[in-house]
Design a protein around this motif. Structure first.
Motif, PDB file in Angstrom:
ATOM      1  N   SER A  23      34.386  47.596  36.465  1.00 15.47           N
ATOM      2  CA  SER A  23      32.807  47.844  36.693  1.00 15.47           C
ATOM      3  C   SER A  23      32.878  49.071  37.426  1.00 15.47           C
ATOM      4  O   SER A  23      34.074  49.378  38.325  1.00 15.47           O
ATOM      5  N   THR A 198      25.617  50.303  40.498  1.00 11.83           N
ATOM      6  CA  THR A 198      26.931  49.218  40.896  1.00 11.83           C
ATOM      7  C   THR A 198      26.080  48.218  40.773  1.00 11.83           C
ATOM      8  O   THR A 198      24.761  47.687  40.734  1.00 11.83           O
ATOM      9  N   ALA A 199      26.919  47.064  39.860  1.00 16.16           N
ATOM     10  CA  ALA A 199      26.758  45.554  39.850  1.00 16.16           C
ATOM     11  C   ALA A 199      26.846  44.704  41.493  1.00 16.16           C
ATOM     12  O   ALA A 199      26.652  43.236  40.824  1.00 16.16           O
TER      13      ALA A 199
END
Length: 259
Positions: A23, A198-199
């Motif tokens: 990710s 980002t996560a």
């Protein structure tokens, strides 16, 4: 092919390890290398994320393999290095990107478990993986290492005590590698991302001293970068175009480090 290792020719065809590639910055970096024709080992703790990136690369006609597990464990590190050499033909580029945030805790509030986990993932894991792949690079006299440091590796006002210490450690590790192995064909550089979309979530304790002390410094942070912007810097540092760049920590932060 030399000793089972595909020599980089500057036009793709390299074997590249990217950690934290399931990710965010890692995913964008894996896709960017694959788009150049490089073979990519996608390393991540999250199996579903890693496999999704592998499939995305394969659908685009590229070559990728996933290795999942905790990179702070030697057995996982060994599996990454072995898979890269056995299935991808060697290790031309290592991107130590995987990392975790702390709780923005000031030192007096840092628990042993927070300190040990952040240091283990952010600093010890890159050390372990770099140590594992360096012999393969040294055997052919060529290799590139790119580490993901942080704005927190350049200043004391961008994160908590544990994360800040871990990223300052990455900066030191990068520079030491550059000096120690420049005569043997190895380059080591790092990027220092600023805020990036980002996560990654930060579990901040409400009312804690650390977040309150740090928050005013974020007014000068600038805009959030996209993961692809960080990936572009990583790919450049790994390229022949950066052939005389060694031991550099490159801020990718919209000028935050210049404030």
């Amino acid at each position: 092919m030399v000793d089972g290792h595909l020599v980089e020719d500057g036009t793709g065809g390299r074997s590249v390890i990217v950690t934290g590639a399931g990710s965010g910055i890692g995913r964008a970096t894996a896709l960017a290398f694959a788009a150049l024709g490089d073979r990519v080992l996608v390393a991540d703790l999250n199996e579903a994320g890693a496999q999704a990136v592998v499939k995305e690369i394969e659908r685009a006609g590229g070559t990728a393999v996933a290795v999942t597990g905790d990179l702070s464990e030697q057995a996982v590190v060994d599996r990454v290095a072995e898979t890269a050499t056995e299935r991808l033909g060697g290790v031309d580029v290592l991107v130590n990107n995987a990392g975790i945030m702390d709780r923005m805790s000031a030192l007096v509030d840092v628990s042993d478990s927070e300190w040990e986990r952040v240091i283990r993932v952010n600093l010890t894991a890159p050390f372990l993986l770099t140590r594992a792949v360096l012999p393969h690079m040294l055997a052919v006299g060529k290799g590139v290492i790119v580490n993901t440091a942080s704005e927190a590796g350049l200043r004391g006002s961008a994160a908590g005590a544990a994360y800040t210490a871990s990223k300052h450690g990455i900066v030191g590790l990068t520079k030491n590698l550059a000096v120690m192995y420049r005569g043997q064909g190895i380059r080591a550089n790092a990027i220092a991302p600023g805020g990036t979309a980002t996560a990654i979530a930060v579990d901040v304790e409400a009312g804690a001293h650390g977040p309150a002390a740090i928050q005013p410094h974020f007014v000068n942070m600038g805009r959030l970068a996209q993961p692809e912007e960080q990936a572009a810097a990583i790919v450049f540092l790994a390229s022949d175009a950066a052939g005389n760049i060694n031991g550099v920590v490159l801020p990718v932060d919209d000028g935050w480090s210049a404030v």
